[in-house]
Design a protein around this motif. Structure first.
Motif, short mmCIF file in Angstrom:
data_model
loop_
_atom_site.label_atom_id
_atom_site.label_comp_id
_atom_site.label_asym_id
_atom_site.label_seq_id
_atom_site.Cartn_x
_atom_site.Cartn_y
_atom_site.Cartn_z
N LEU A 185 0.85 -1.15 0.02
CA LEU A 185 -0.17 -0.11 0.00
C LEU A 185 0.81 1.20 -0.12
N SER A 186 2.18 1.33 0.96
CA SER A 186 2.70 2.54 0.74
C SER A 186 3.34 2.50 -0.51
N ASN A 187 3.82 1.62 -1.35
CA ASN A 187 4.33 1.68 -2.46
C ASN A 187 3.55 2.22 -3.50
N ARG A 188 2.20 1.81 -3.37
CA ARG A 188 1.31 2.27 -4.34
C ARG A 188 0.61 3.54 -4.14
N PHE A 189 0.50 3.96 -2.92
CA PHE A 189 -0.08 5.34 -2.78
C PHE A 189 0.94 6.40 -2.19
N GLY A 190 2.15 6.01 -2.06
CA GLY A 190 3.11 7.04 -1.42
C GLY A 190 3.36 8.23 -2.21
N PHE A 191 3.89 9.20 -1.69
CA PHE A 191 4.10 10.52 -2.08
C PHE A 191 5.60 10.77 -2.99
N PHE A 192 5.41 10.71 -4.15
CA PHE A 192 6.65 10.89 -5.10
C PHE A 192 7.66 9.93 -4.81
N LYS A 217 18.47 6.05 -2.62
CA LYS A 217 18.74 5.42 -1.57
C LYS A 217 19.01 4.04 -1.34
N ALA A 218 19.78 3.54 -0.41
CA ALA A 218 20.35 2.17 -0.21
C ALA A 218 19.35 1.38 -0.10
N GLY A 219 19.46 0.03 -0.63
CA GLY A 219 18.23 -1.09 -0.65
C GLY A 219 17.50 -0.73 -1.64
N TYR A 220 17.35 0.18 -2.72
CA TYR A 220 16.43 0.02 -3.89
C TYR A 220 17.51 -0.37 -5.05
N VAL A 221 16.58 -1.34 -5.84
CA VAL A 221 17.24 -1.75 -6.93
C VAL A 221 16.42 -1.43 -8.18
N LEU A 222 17.18 -0.63 -9.18
CA LEU A 222 16.37 -0.24 -10.26
C LEU A 222 16.93 -0.99 -11.61
N THR A 223 16.18 -1.52 -12.46
CA THR A 223 16.43 -2.06 -13.64
C THR A 223 15.84 -1.60 -14.81
N LEU A 224 16.60 -1.28 -15.93
CA LEU A 224 15.97 -0.51 -17.06
C LEU A 224 15.77 -1.54 -17.95
N ASP A 225 14.57 -1.96 -18.48
CA ASP A 225 14.36 -2.92 -19.66
C ASP A 225 15.09 -2.68 -20.63
N ASN A 226 15.81 -3.72 -21.58
CA ASN A 226 16.64 -3.40 -22.81
C ASN A 226 15.76 -3.17 -24.12
N ARG A 227 14.44 -2.96 -23.87
CA ARG A 227 13.78 -2.52 -25.11
C ARG A 227 12.79 -1.62 -24.67
N MET A 228 12.46 -0.73 -25.73
CA MET A 228 11.11 0.34 -25.43
C MET A 228 9.91 -0.43 -25.39
N HIS A 229 9.15 0.27 -24.76
CA HIS A 229 7.70 0.06 -24.64
C HIS A 229 6.72 0.96 -25.16
N SER A 254 12.12 -1.41 -13.74
CA SER A 254 11.67 -2.30 -12.81
C SER A 254 12.32 -1.95 -11.24
N ILE A 255 11.32 -1.66 -10.29
CA ILE A 255 11.76 -1.19 -9.12
C ILE A 255 11.74 -2.21 -7.91
N THR A 256 12.82 -2.59 -7.33
CA THR A 256 12.52 -3.44 -6.01
C THR A 256 13.02 -2.64 -4.81
N HIS A 257 11.92 -2.63 -4.10
CA HIS A 257 12.10 -1.96 -2.65
C HIS A 257 12.96 -2.45 -1.80
N ASP A 263 12.01 -3.66 0.99
CA ASP A 263 11.56 -4.84 1.66
C ASP A 263 11.17 -5.95 0.58
N GLY A 264 11.62 -5.69 -0.63
CA GLY A 264 11.56 -6.62 -1.41
C GLY A 264 10.54 -6.77 -2.39
N SER A 265 9.46 -5.90 -2.03
CA SER A 265 8.29 -5.70 -3.04
C SER A 265 8.68 -4.91 -4.22
N LYS A 266 7.91 -5.19 -5.53
CA LYS A 266 8.35 -4.83 -6.80
C LYS A 266 7.33 -3.98 -7.53
N MET A 267 7.61 -3.05 -8.27
CA MET A 267 6.70 -2.51 -9.21
C MET A 267 7.44 -2.23 -10.42
#
Length: 865
Positions: A750-757, A764-776, A787-790, A792-796
């Motif tokens: 819920l925090s990840n979905r509704f949080g502020f910017f 920050k430390a603990g976040y993992v961001l991955t850029l897909d190798n193709r355009m969408h 792809s963002i991994t928070h 706490d392990g949750s992803k979006m």
């Protein structure tokens, strides 16, 4: 009957917890042998029903004519009287016994329906009890003499055991039953009574013992009435009288035969004016309610109605009714009357004062499009019932307004075609009335008043709910289907299937001809699902057995995917070879939108038969330059469970682009990271329409970790659909006015979905961001996917416009999560905010439009606790 899915289980927008959305790399589930089976049809035509889906030369059905005389006691809230039934046995079989329905017994405390209701309650659960149908006497009338019948009552069914079998081929029997019952306040949302400021409103249905159907398929159809399943009834003429206090207005199915006895001269003149007016005419005003001269000066009146060639009748009565009416113009030149009765509390142009306009228009539209309306009057009653249909009369929620009132009125009157005209078995096949009706509702709404209430359907957004794990197949009796899935299995999924047939497989002309043929063939008769399937196949000239098989018989899912883009001899100017995959179990046509590097675009349409030989297909596209993008189902007309793999780009991402640079570009595009960090708080007011119901969304944020998401339905006393409030790591949740315990891992979602910017935290430390190798592709715009991994392990996943840098879409990486799309960015105190956001609630696409954005208003921490 209208299922208002606002009051079914709420799937959080972007935060659903269960499902099985396809993900990249999953193997295909497709097996063409299961879809295109040659053994779908296993029955041949016979002397009663042809193989082409029509009634055969020896088709028969029995007939039931009724003469009913009852009185309404408004002190005791009782109906008492008698019914005389003339039953005609047109079957080739002798009948040693007869079966009738006594549906008031569902309201007994010892009813089978009560025993099989879940303890948490629901729409079809009794809220109080009565004694049900109080049978005072059952008689067989022979040559004018009444002889007591041998009968037994089992729950909602009565069996009459005859001394001599009722002979076949047109022999008749006369039955008389004396009975009475107390009118329940809440009659499982099909009937009941409610007290308004000017008196009780009675909506009376299932109010007399009715014959069960004896047919060539099952013999006697004796499935008990448990609540969710509706009715299966014989046709005949129903002549009925209702004696009630003189100050009540009584309205019912069919024609009023004695208007001069129950209406004043003034009321009769107003009715005559309405019969010649395309505009709504007031028949009984608020002033008339209190006036003793607005009705004949008698203690009681007897209202006499006749409804011909009908399967049922219902009626309503109240001294609180205001009444208005207008003329209905039918295609053959005949006229009918549209009318509405409702309490004065709900009048107004945003509510019931437009009801008659809605009635008139939907009847005229359906009559023109499908089959002419067959009753002399169409009456809409505003009362306690949320939405229920009967021949020529419907009951709709008195608190409905605007698009919500149009939707429920349009839906309930659509039922006059299914199942009132086309008399299918609702006890077994709810989809043959609810699904067909929902389909024609959508066709009608698109036309009404230039699309005043029309919202384009987004089948991709509806897919996660429609194809949720544990889903029931359409081909189930309604009492077997889970409560929270009935809206999909009986209504939305069959309606979407017919829409796909009409728009993607057959085309409107072929579909409409076949559908009208089915209606004409089975008007006032009893079709089975197989009659419908055969009729559509034959009239449209298409073997659709594969579609009936996959869509109606099981729970197959759809997942079309673009696999590869290659070029003939490695040269794009010689043509492109585009390979697509079918990863789900279902086969449907393919529409591919193709964009080239030189700016040209093209569309390729492929029939479902490409999937007959397997789950992979390659087609040639006559390109003249490199392909930049291939997108399947660009208009979102198919319920694809994984739209993420519907597109494939031929463009390579610049090696200098990274996930961090995309996030920076986004923050720069909305005003800069420093400007965003300087925000103290923000409040966004938005509004949308959910299934005709206006909903309001207020979103509040306070830096850095406080948020509130408040989604309500104002017309339902600010009913809370979803309220999420977060303060740091503590998140509270309310769904449907009920607090919900939220596990710790769910609070992160819920925090990840509704949080502020949240983009401010991605470095920050603990976040993992991955850029897909193709355009969408997001609504035709090229976008980067991150792809963002928070921590706490949750992803979006989030998608950012290549050109502008703005965020176009985000979705939690949880099964069945509903994506949210953003558009119409506007400045709010130096920060660009999306004023348009699209998501889905309850599987229905919803578009929120912001009306205001307030910044730095001094929100207090206490507001988020």
């Amino acid at each position: 009957m209208k299922i208002n899915k606002v009051f079914l289980t709420l799937l959080l927008a972007g935060a659903a917890l269960a499902g099985h959305a396809q993900t990249d790399g999953n193997p295909s589930k497709y097996d063409q042998h299961k879809v295109f089976t040659p053994l779908f049809y296993q029955q041949n035509g016979n002397q009663y029903r042809t193989a082409g889906g029509a009634p055969s030369s020896k088709y028969w059905q029995n007939r039931a004519d009724y003469k009913i005389s009852i009185s309404l006691d408004t002190i005791k809230h009782r109906v008492d009287g008698s019914v005389n039934i003339t039953y005609t046995n047109n079957s080739p079989d002798g009948l040693p016994f007869l079966w009738l329905q006594v549906d008031q017994n569902i309201y007994r405390e010892d009813s089978r329906a009560q025993a099989t209701s879940v303890v948490t309650g629901g729409r079809f659960t009794n809220k109080s009890y009565t004694n049900g149908d109080e049978i005072k006497g059952v008689y067989i009338i022979n040559n004018g003499k009444a002889e007591k019948a041998d009968y037994i009552i089992t729950d909602t069914r009565m069996q009459i055991r005859l001394k001599d079998s009722l002979k076949a081929n047109g022999k008749k029997i006369n039955i008389k039953i004396d009975y009475g019952f107390e009118v329940p306040e809440y009659g499982t949302d099909r009937m009941g009574r409610i007290n308004t400021k000017n008196g009780w409103i009675y909506e009376i249905a299932q109010w007399y013992p009715r014959m069960e159907v004896y047919d060539d398929i099952s013999g006697w159809n004796t499935i008990p009435y448990l609540g969710a399943s509706e009715f299966y009834l014989e046709y005949g003429d129903i002549d009925y009288t209702i004696t009630a206090p003189a100050n009540l207005v009584v309205t019912g199915s069919g024609a009023l035969l004695n208007p001069t006895e129950v209406l004043t001269v003034t009321t009769q003149k107003r009715l005559a004016e309405a019969r010649n007016s395309d505009k709504t005419v007031t028949i009984r005003s608020e002033a008339d309610i209190a006036s003793k001269t607005s009705y004949p000066n008698k203690a009681s009146l007897t209202w006499h109605f006749l409804c011909k060639n009908t399967r049922d009748v219902a009626w309503a009565a109240s001294k609180a009714f205001v009444w208005d009416a207008a003329r209905i113009n039918l295609p053959d030149g005949k006229k009918a009357l549209a009318q509405s009765v409702y309490p004065i509390e709900v009048s107004g142009q945003d509510a019931w004062s437009r009801s008659t306009e809605y009635v008139k228009n939907c009847i005229e539209l359906y009559s023109k499009e499908w089959f002419e309306f067959t009753y002399p009057v169409a009456t809409n009653v505003g009362g306690i019932v949320g939405g229920m249909e009967y021949p020529g009369i419907v009951f709709c929620d008195w608190k409905s307004k605007a698009g919500e009132l149009w939707e429920v009125t349009n839906h309930e009157f659509g039922h006059n075609w299914f199942p009132m005209i086309v008399g299918s078995n609702e006890r077994k096949y709810a989809w043959m009335d609810e699904g067909f009706n929902t389909f024609i509702n959508k066709v009608d709404t698109k036309v009404f008043n230039n699309g005043e209430y029309y919202q384009k359907q987004d089948a991709q957004r509806e897919a996660p709910t429609m194809f949720t794990p544990g889903a029931d197949a359409i081909m189930n009796t309604p009492d077997v289907i889970q409560n929270d899935y009935l809206g999909n299995a009986a209504y939305e999924k069959p309606a979407l299937g017919l829409t796909i047939l009409r728009e993607q497989i057959l085309g409107e002309e072929r579909f409409d001809y076949a559908f009208r043929t089915y209606i004409k063939r089975w008007a006032f008769k009893h079709p089975t699902p197989w009659d419908f399937f055969h009729s559509m196949d034959n009239a449209a000239g298409e073997d659709l057995s594969w579609f009936w098989n996959e869509w109606f018989m099981g729970t197959m899912t759809l997942d079309q995917s673009v696999k590869a883009i290659d070029y003939v001899d490695g040269d794009a100017s010689k043509g492109s070879l585009i390979t697509i995959e079918n990863l789900g179990e279902m086969a449907l046509p393919v529409t591919a939108l193709i964009k080239e590097d030189n700016g040209k675009t093209g569309t390729v349409k492929l029939p479902a038969e490409i999937w007959e030989r397997g789950g992979t297909w390659t087609f040639l596209y006559k390109s003249t330059s490199k392909i930049t993008l291939v997108t399947l189902d660009p208009d979102h007309v198919l319920p694809d469970l994984d739209p993420e793999n519907n597109s494939l780009s031929g463009q390579e991402i610049d090696k200098n682009v990274t996930a961090a640079s995309v996030i920076k570009a986004y923050l720069d595009a909305i005003g800069g990271a420093d400007k965003v960090k300087s925000l103290k708080d923000m409040t966004i007011n938005s509004a949308a329409t959910l299934q005709g119901t206006p909903v309001q969304l207020i979103t509040k944020y306070k830096a850095t970790d406080k948020f509130e998401y408040d989604l309500t339905a104002p017309s339902y006393n600010n009913y809370v659909l979803l309220h999420v409030k977060g303060l740091g790591d503590s998140v509270s949740l309310v769904q449907q006015n009920t607090p919900v315990n939220t596990p710790k891992e769910y609070q992160h979602l819920l925090s990840n979905r509704f949080g502020f910017f949240p983009e401010l935290d991605y470095g920050k430390a603990g976040y993992v961001l991955t850029l897909d190798n193709r355009m969408h592709a997001i609504n035709g715009k090229m976008a980067y996917q991150i792809s963002i991994t928070h921590p706490d392990g949750s992803k979006m996943k989030a998608y950012f416009d290549k050109q502008t840098g703005l965020k176009l879409k985000q979705v939690n990486d949880t099964p069945n999560a509903s994506p949210t799309e953003f558009d119409d960015y506007r400045d709010a105190n130096g920060i660009k905010v999306p004023y348009d956001s699209k998501t889905s609630i309850l599987g229905v696409a919803v578009e929120f439009k912001a009306s205001s954005v307030s910044v730095n208003t001094g929100l207090k921490d206490e507001e988020f606790k």
